[in-house]
Design a protein around this motif. Structure first.
Motif, PDB file in Angstrom:
ATOM      1  N   LEU A  76       0.828  -1.219   0.000  1.00  0.00           N
ATOM      2  CA  LEU A  76       0.000   0.000   0.000  1.00  0.00           C
ATOM      3  C   LEU A  76       0.854   1.258   0.000  1.00  0.00           C
ATOM      4  O   LEU A  76       0.445   2.297  -0.521  1.00  0.00           O
ATOM      5  N   SER A  77       2.071   1.192   0.555  1.00  0.00           N
ATOM      6  CA  SER A  77       2.935   2.378   0.589  1.00  0.00           C
ATOM      7  C   SER A  77       3.297   2.831  -0.819  1.00  0.00           C
ATOM      8  O   SER A  77       3.731   3.960  -1.011  1.00  0.00           O
ATOM      9  N   ARG A  78       3.132   1.952  -1.812  1.00  0.00           N
ATOM     10  CA  ARG A  78       3.539   2.314  -3.173  1.00  0.00           C
ATOM     11  C   ARG A  78       2.363   2.773  -4.032  1.00  0.00           C
ATOM     12  O   ARG A  78       2.481   2.902  -5.247  1.00  0.00           O
ATOM     13  N   GLY A  79       1.205   3.011  -3.398  1.00  0.00           N
ATOM     14  CA  GLY A  79       0.049   3.467  -4.159  1.00  0.00           C
ATOM     15  C   GLY A  79       0.061   4.974  -4.367  1.00  0.00           C
ATOM     16  O   GLY A  79       0.893   5.688  -3.810  1.00  0.00           O
ATOM     17  N   LEU A  80      -0.883   5.429  -5.191  1.00  0.00           N
ATOM     18  CA  LEU A  80      -0.996   6.864  -5.452  1.00  0.00           C
ATOM     19  C   LEU A  80      -1.997   7.482  -4.479  1.00  0.00           C
ATOM     20  O   LEU A  80      -3.029   6.897  -4.173  1.00  0.00           O
ATOM     21  N   LEU A  81      -1.700   8.694  -4.023  1.00  0.00           N
ATOM     22  CA  LEU A  81      -2.606   9.410  -3.132  1.00  0.00           C
ATOM     23  C   LEU A  81      -3.647  10.181  -3.928  1.00  0.00           C
ATOM     24  O   LEU A  81      -3.401  10.579  -5.067  1.00  0.00           O
ATOM     25  N   GLY A  82      -4.775  10.391  -3.286  1.00  0.00           N
ATOM     26  CA  GLY A  82      -5.785  11.228  -3.915  1.00  0.00           C
ATOM     27  C   GLY A  82      -6.687  11.756  -2.824  1.00  0.00           C
ATOM     28  O   GLY A  82      -6.516  11.424  -1.647  1.00  0.00           O
ATOM     29  N   SER A  83      -7.641  12.616  -3.205  1.00  0.00           N
ATOM     30  CA  SER A  83      -8.621  12.997  -2.210  1.00  0.00           C
ATOM     31  C   SER A  83     -10.011  12.843  -2.792  1.00  0.00           C
ATOM     32  O   SER A  83     -10.248  13.146  -3.956  1.00  0.00           O
ATOM     33  N   ALA A  84     -10.897  12.317  -1.981  1.00  0.00           N
ATOM     34  CA  ALA A  84     -12.272  12.112  -2.415  1.00  0.00           C
ATOM     35  C   ALA A  84     -12.909  13.469  -2.663  1.00  0.00           C
ATOM     36  O   ALA A  84     -12.515  14.463  -2.060  1.00  0.00           O
ATOM     37  N   PRO A  85     -13.910  13.557  -3.562  1.00  0.00           N
ATOM     38  CA  PRO A  85     -14.582  14.829  -3.825  1.00  0.00           C
ATOM     39  C   PRO A  85     -15.122  15.446  -2.537  1.00  0.00           C
ATOM     40  O   PRO A  85     -15.403  14.733  -1.567  1.00  0.00           O
ATOM     41  N   ALA A  86     -15.282  16.762  -2.568  1.00  0.00           N
ATOM     42  CA  ALA A  86     -15.735  17.495  -1.388  1.00  0.00           C
ATOM     43  C   ALA A  86     -17.023  16.904  -0.830  1.00  0.00           C
ATOM     44  O   ALA A  86     -17.217  16.822   0.390  1.00  0.00           O
ATOM     45  N   ALA A  87     -17.904  16.463  -1.729  1.00  0.00           N
ATOM     46  CA  ALA A  87     -19.180  15.907  -1.305  1.00  0.00           C
ATOM     47  C   ALA A  87     -18.970  14.709  -0.384  1.00  0.00           C
ATOM     48  O   ALA A  87     -19.787  14.410   0.475  1.00  0.00           O
TER      49      ALA A  87
END
Lengths: 130, 887
Positions: A76-87
Motif C-alpha cells: 500500500l505504501s507504493r500506491g498513489l494518493l488522492g482525495s475524495a470529492p468534497a461531497a
C-alpha cells in the motif's frame, strides 16, 4: 490525524521527524525530508509489522497498515494518493498499486468495499534535536 | 438464496461436465439446491469444465487452466462431488443408479444428462491412420500440437465454423493448410453463396488453400501407417502430414439409448419444454438433447438456457410439494413455474481467422416470398445481405468482413426498420445516411441476446433503478455480460437515456477534471503548464482544486507532461520533483510490480537482436539475483522476482553491460519486433532488423496514452506479425508498407494499411506524425485500435491528416518527435548516477538494509515463483475493530 509540533521557523540544529503511534507508544519512523508530497514509504515497526506512511499535499502525515488485504501483498505504501470529492468529505486516500482499491488514510477503511479495512495509526511530525 | 427446506434430501447426478453442465451446477447453486441436496458429477475429461468456444486460443498462449470456467473453490464451496476422468458408463433406470468407468455406483433421485456431442468423422478410408485427429477437447489440441512438430502441411476436413478455427490453428503452427469442404462454399450453415465467396477470397489471401465442393476420398499413408496425403473426390490430391476432421458434431446419446430413453430420429435425447426426457426423473440439456422444437442446438447460449430451465424445474419440484406450507421462502419456485425452453435464436457474430462473420434470423432466406438486399465489394472483402419480407420487415441477414452493424440489425429483426434496407448495408460515404442510432430500435427489440434483455428493460434500468453507467445497467439487467457483442449499442442506449432524462453525461477524465485527456493535452501544450498541481488548481473541477487529485488523473497528466516535456520546459526525467509523485508504482520504481510485491526487469533489446555476450550477462544477472526468467512476446527477456532494494544493483550490472531501460513498466513504446529479413532469410526483400532497431531507438522512451507495440517484417510472409501492432511495417520489393492501429490481446484487430512502398525517410516521417497525432488526440489508456474506431472519419481521416497533412499540422508533429528524439536519456542510467534518486529504492525507509520478509520464493520447474502462503496472512480486519487506535 496529524499534529505538527513545531513551527516553520524552528531554531537551527533540530530536525523534523515523522512518528507514528502503536500500542507500544510513539515510534520514530524517519526524517520528514525522506517523504515526498503525494507519495508513501514503508516502515518496519518494532514488532515486525509493516506500516505505510504518507505525506499529503498540505504537509499532513498519515499511517496505515502496508498490507493490501485484497491481494495479501505488502504494497500500500507504493500506491498513489488522492482525495475524495468534497461531497464525500475531501478525505485523503491511497489507491492500491495492485488492484486499485482505495483506502481512507485517516481511518484505514476501504472506500470500495465497506466490509474491508486496514489498521490506521496516528501519525505526527515532531521536532527533535539534531 | 439458501432456503431451509424440509423435504428429504435428494441425490442429483449430473453426467457430463462441460460448459453447459457447469452452468447447470451454477444455476442449482443460485436456487439453493446445492445447500439442501446431494449433487454428484461425472466428468469424462481429466479436467473440469472449460471454455470450449475459445479452445483455439490455446494456440495463442491461453493455458488450459485459463480456459477453465470452473472457479477453483466452486465444487468444494457448494459441497458438490466431482469425479474427473471418470465417465458414466451405465444407467439403470429401474434401480435409479448410475455406474461409472471406475466402478462407482451412485443412486439418484434426479439424473441430468449433459454429455454433449462427438465429432463426426466421415467414413474416408484411412481415417484412423496415424496423423488423423479431431478438434474437440484440450487433449485433442495437445495431440495436434505435438504431432505438428515434424509436419509441413495439414488438411482440415470441414469448412464450417470449427473447421476454420482448426485451419487457423494449423496455420499458426506453421503448417501449409488446406481446407476441404463438401458444400460449394465455406460456412454453409451460416452464410449464403455470396458471403461464402467473400470469405473464401479473404481466407485465400491469408495463404490458406480452400477446396470447396469436394470430399476426401482416401487418406494415403506411408509404410509406417502415417498420413502422407489426402486424395479428393475430384481426382486431385494434396500432400499432408496430418488431417483434422471437423465436419460437424453428433449428439452423444449412447448412454440414453442404452438406458431405453427416447431419442430423436437424427439423434439427440428427446426432451420436453422443461428439458425432461421420456423418464420424468431424467433430464437432458445442451448438445446431447433434442429440444422441444425438434432441433439439436450446437451453440452455447441455447445450452445455457436449457441448463437454467432444468435447474429451475428441479429446484421447484420439492418446493412445489411444500407450496402450501410456505410460499414466500423459495423465490426460485415461482420463476421455475414459467421457465421453459422451446427453441432459441441461433444468430452468431464471430471472428474467424480475423474475418468478421455474422448471421442472424433467416440468414439464408428460407421464408416464402422473401427478398434480398445485397451489398458486395470483393476488393474490400465485404459482403452484406439482408433478407426482408414484402412489407419491409427485416427477417435476417449475413455480414462478412464488416460486422459492425450486427449489434443494431439483430435487434431490429422482426420489425420494419425506420430506414429503407439498402441504407442499412451501404458503407458510410456511399450514399448512406449517418449510421442508424440505437434510438431507432423499438422498445421490444432484444439488445442483449445472451440474456434476453430488451431495449425497454435497459431504459427502465436507467429510469427506474437510477443506473448511470453501462456497468450498473449490466448489474441490474445482466445485459452485456454474455458475449459482449451488444456493448456498443448498450453504451449508446444508456447515454441516450441519461441525456433524455436531463442527466448530463460527464465526459471528464475523472472526478478532478471535467476535461477529456485530449483537452488537457491542448491546455498543457498551449499554456505551457509544466506542473500537475498548477493544472489541477487552474483547470480542475471547482471542488477538486487544492485537493490531492486522484489515481486516475495523476498518471494521465504525468504522461502528458512527459510527452510534451521538451516543448513546455518540463524535466524529461519522469521521477524528479513533483513528477515522481504522479507515477504509478511501475513508473515510480522503473520496473513492473508483480502479485507478491516484487518487480520484474526488462532491459531493451532493440529489434530483438542481441549479442551472445549480452545474453550471457542477462543469464548471469538472473542467476546471481535468483530471478525467474522468461522470454517475452516482444523478443526480449523478462527477469522476475526482484525486490525494490535489489533494483539498483541489478541495473548497475545491466547498464554496465550496455543495456538500457526497456520501458516495459511505462505507457510508452515497448518493442519493435522483427524477423531476420533479407540479411539471412532467403525470402526477405528488405533489411527488417536494421529498420526495427532504427525505429526502436527513435521512439524509445516516448510516453503515450497507452503502451505502443510495433514490428517490422522483411517480406509479405509477415513473420514479425506486424499487422497485429500499433504500427507495423512490412517490406515490399519497392520499400515499406505501413500498417497502423492493429492489436493483439483480448480484442484482436488487424492493422489497416496506411501507405505503400515508402522509402526509409517517408516511412519515418509518417510514423512520427502518426504517433504524435495519437498522443495528442487519444483518450487515457486508449490503444490505437480503439482510438481509430472512435476517430471521426476513421481511417480515411487518419490518412488525410498523416499522409496528406490535411490539418496542416504535419510539420508541428514532426518537430515534437524531433524534440523527443533529441531529449531522450536512459532513465536507469540517469537514476544510477544520482544518489538522491537511488534513495527511494529501499524496502523500508527506517531500515534501508533490511529486505522485505514478505517477498519470498519457492522452487518451481527449476526456477522460482512467489511464495503466496506468506501473503495469505491474517484475516482481513473488519472495520470497527481498530476504532480505538485513532488519536
Amino acid at each position: 490525524m496529524t499534529t505538527t509540533m513545531t513551527t516553520a521557523d524552528s531554531p537551527a540544529r533540530t530536525l523534523l521527524r515523522v512518528e507514528i503511534r502503536t500500542a507500544a507508544g510513539w515510534h520514530p519512523v524517519c526524517d520528514l525530508n525522506l517523504l515526498t508530497h503525494g507519495r508513501g514509504v514503508a516502515a518496519l515497526l518494532p514488532d515486525g509489522t509493516q506500516a505505510a506512511v504518507f505525506l499529503g499535499r498540505t504537509g499532513d502525515v498519515y499511517a496505515i497498515g502496508n498490507r493490501d488485504p485484497f491481494t495479501g501483498a505488502y504494497v500500500l505504501s507504493r500506491g498513489l494518493l488522492g482525495s475524495a470529492p468534497a461531497a464525500q468529505g475531501s478525505r485523503p486516500f491511497v489507491a492500491s498499486p495492485l488492484l486499485k482499491q482505495r483506502f481512507d488514510l485517516a481511518t484505514g477503511r476501504c472506500l470500495d468495499d465497506e466490509e474491508v479495512a486496514v489498521p490506521a495509526y496516528p501519525a505526527r511530525i515532531a521536532e527533535v534535536a539534531a | 438464496m439458501a432456503t431451509t427446506t424440509t423435504h428429504p434430501s435428494r441425490t442429483i447426478v449430473l453426467v457430463g461436465h462441460g460448459m453447459v453442465g457447469q452452468r447447470f451446477l451454477e444455476a442449482l447453486a443460485e436456487h439453493g439446491v446445492t445447500d439442501s441436496d446431494r449433487v454428484v458429477v461425472f466428468c469424462e475429461e481429466p479436467r473440469p469444465a472449460y471454455d470450449r468456444m475459445h479452445l483455439t486460443s490455446y494456440f495463442s498462449g491461453t493455458s488450459p487452466d485459463e480456459l477453465s470456467v470452473t472457479p477453483d473453490d466452486f465444487m468444494a464451496g457448494h459441497g458438490i462431488e466431482l469425479h474427473v476422468g471418470d465417465p458414466a458408463v451405465a444407467v439403470d433406470r429401474e434401480a435409479r443408479t448410475v455406474t461409472s468407468a471406475a466402478g462407482r455406483t451412485v443412486g439418484y433421485d434426479v439424473l441430468v444428462l449433459a454429455t454433449g456431442s462427438y465429432p463426426f468423422v466421415p467414413p474416408v478410408p484411412g481415417k484412423d491412420a496415424r496423423g488423423c485427429f479431431v478438434y474437440r477437447t484440450v487433449d485433442d489440441l495437445l495431440a495436434i500440437e505435438a504431432y505438428a512438430q515434424g509436419a509441413a502441411a495439414g488438411v482440415v476436413v470441414g469448412g464450417g465454423l470449427l473447421g476454420l478455427e482448426a485451419a487457423g490453428a494449423l496455420q499458426g503452427l506453421g503448417l501449409r493448410t488446406h481446407i476441404v469442404e463438401f458444400a460449394p462454399r465455406l460456412m454453409p450453415v451460416q452464410v449464403d453463396e455470396g458471403g461464402g465467396a467473400a470469405l473464401r477470397r479473404t481466407i485465400g489471401d491469408m495463404g490458406l488453400d480452400v477446396h470447396t465442393g469436394v470430399a476426401g476420398k482416401e487418406i494415403r499413408t506411408d509404410a509406417a501407417g502415417a498420413v502422407t496425403a489426402m486424395e479428393l473426390s475430384d481426382g486431385s490430391a494434396v500432400d499432408a502430414d496430418l488431417v483434422v476432421f471437423s465436419a460437424g458434431v453428433r449428439p452423444r446419446d449412447q448412454l440414453a439409448r442404452e438406458a431405453g430413453l427416447a431419442v430423436g430420429e437424427r439423434g439427440g435425447v428427446t426432451v420436453d419444454e422443461r428439458c425432461r426426457t421420456s423418464d420424468p426423473a431424467v433430464f437432458a440439456i445442451g448438445e446431447c438433447a433434442q429440444a422441444a422444437d425438434g432441433r439439436v442446438y450446437g451453440l452455447v447460449a441455447p445450452g445455457y438456457e436449457m441448463a437454467e430451465t432444468a435447474a429451475a424445474t428441479i429446484a421447484a419440484e420439492p418446493a412445489a410439494a411444500e407450496a402450501d406450507a410456505e410460499t414466500d421462502t423459495n423465490t426460485g419456485a415461482e420463476a421455475a413455474a414459467d421457465r421453459t425452453f422451446t427453441g432459441a435464436d441461433t444468430s452468431t457474430k464471430l471472428k474467424l481467422l480475423g474475418v468478421g462473420v455474422a448471421s442472424f434470423g433467416d440468414a439464408l432466406g428460407a421464408a416464402d416470398g422473401c427478398l434480398d438486399v445485397v451489398y458486395s465489394d470483393s476488393r474490400a472483402g465485404l459482403y452484406k445481405k439482408l433478407v426482408v419480407d414484402r412489407d419491409g420487415t427485416l427477417l435476417g441477414g449475413v455480414l462478412v468482413g464488416d460486422t459492425d452493424a450486427y449489434g443494431m440489425l439483430r435487434p431490429l429483426t422482426g420489425s420494419v426498420p425506420p430506414v429503407p434496407p439498402e441504407q442499412l448495408v451501404l458503407p458510410p460515404g456511399a450514399g448512406a445516411p449517418a449510421a442508424l442510432g440505437p434510438s431507432a430500435l423499438p422498445d421490444d427489440a432484444v439488445v442483449c441476446n445472451c440474456h434476453n434483455v430488451t431495449k425497454a428493460a435497459i431504459r427502465g434500468a436507467v429510469a427506474d433503478h437510477d443506473c448511470t453507467t453501462v456497468r450498473e445497467v449490466g448489474k441490474c439487467t445482466r445485459a452485456g455480460s454474455g458475449c459482449g457483442s451488444c456493448e456498443k449499442v448498450l453504451a449508446a442506449l444508456v447515454n441516450d437515456e441519461l441525456e433524455a432524462r436531463g442527466v448530463a453525461v460527464d465526459k471528464g477524465l475523472c472526478g478532478c477534471f471535467a476535461h477529456t485527456r485530449t483537452e488537457l493535452y491542448e491546455i498543457v501544450r498551449v499554456k505551457r503548464i509544466s506542473s500537475y498541481v498548477r493544472l489541477l488548481d487552474e483547470h480542475g473541477r471547482e471542488e477538486a482544486r487544492s485537493g490531492d487529485g486522484c489515481e486516475v488523473c495523476k498518471p494521465a497528466v504525468a504522461s502528458i507532461l512527459a510527452s510534451l516535456a521538451p516543448v513546455i520546459g518540463a524535466d524529461g526525467y519522469v521521477l524528479d520533483g513533483e513528477q515522481g509523485a504522479l507515477q504509478d508504482t511501475n513508473d515510480h520504481f522503473l520496473a513492473n510490480l508483480q502479485r507478491n510485491g516484487s518487480y520484474s526487469v526488462v532491459p531493451r533489446v532493440p529489434g530483438g537482436e542481441i549479442t551472445p555476450e549480452k545474453l550471457i550477462v542477462l543469464g548471469e544477472v538472473a542467476r546471481e539475483f535468483g530471478l525467474y526468467t522468461k522470454i517475452t512476446g516482444g523478443q526480449r527477456i523478462d527477469l522476475f522476482g526482484a525486490r525494490v532494494d535489489q533494483l539498483p544493483a541489478i541495473w548497475a550490472r545491466l547498464v554496465d553491460a550496455g543495456f538500457e531501460s526497456g520501458h516495459a513498466y511505462g505507457k510508452a513504446l515497448r518493442t519493435v519486433k522483427s524477423c531476420v529479413g533479407s540479411t539471412w532469410c532467403r525470402y526477405g526483400v528488405q533489411d527488417s532488423v536494421r529498420m526495427a532497431i532504427d525505429l526502436e531507438l527513435r521512439y524509445r522512451g516516448l510516453r503515450s496514452p497507452h503502451k505502443l507495440k510495433a514490428a517490422v517484417s522483411g517480406c509479405s510472409r509477415e513473420c514479425a506479425e506486424a499487422q497485429s501492432k500499433d504500427f507495423g511495417v512490412i517490406a515490399t520489393a519497392n520499400g515499406w508498407n505501413l500498417y497502423v492501429c492493429g492489436n493483439g490481446g483480448a480484442t484482436p484487430r488487424h492493422a489497416d494499411l496506411l501507405a505503400q512502398d515508402l522509402s526509409d525517410e517517408e516511412l519515418i516521417r509518417l510514423i512520427d506524425r502518426f504517433l504524435m497525432f495519437y498522443i495528442r488526440t487519444a483518450d487515457r489508456l486508449e490503444r490505437t485500435s480503439v482510438w481509430l474506431e472512435r476517430l471521426e472519419g476513421g481511417l480515411d481521416h487518419l490518412r488525410d491528416v498523416v499522409v496528406a497533412d490535411s490539418l496542416g499540422i504535419g510539420a508541428e508533429l514532426e518537430e515534437l518527435m524531433a524534440a523527443h528524439v533529441a531529449h531522450y536519456r536512459d532513465e536507469w542510467a540517469a537514476t544510477l548516477a544520482d544518489p538522491e534518486r537511488l534513495a527511494r529504492f529501499v524496502s523500508f525507509v527506517n531500515a534501508p538494509g533490511v529486505p522485505d520478509p514478505s517477498v519470498q520464493f519457492v522452487p518451481e520447474r527449476d526456477q522460482v515463483k512467489p511464495d503466496l502462503t506468506l501473503l495469505s496472512g491474517p484475516a482481513i480486519p473488519v472495520r470497527g475493530a481498530l476504532e480505538g487506535a485513532s488519536a
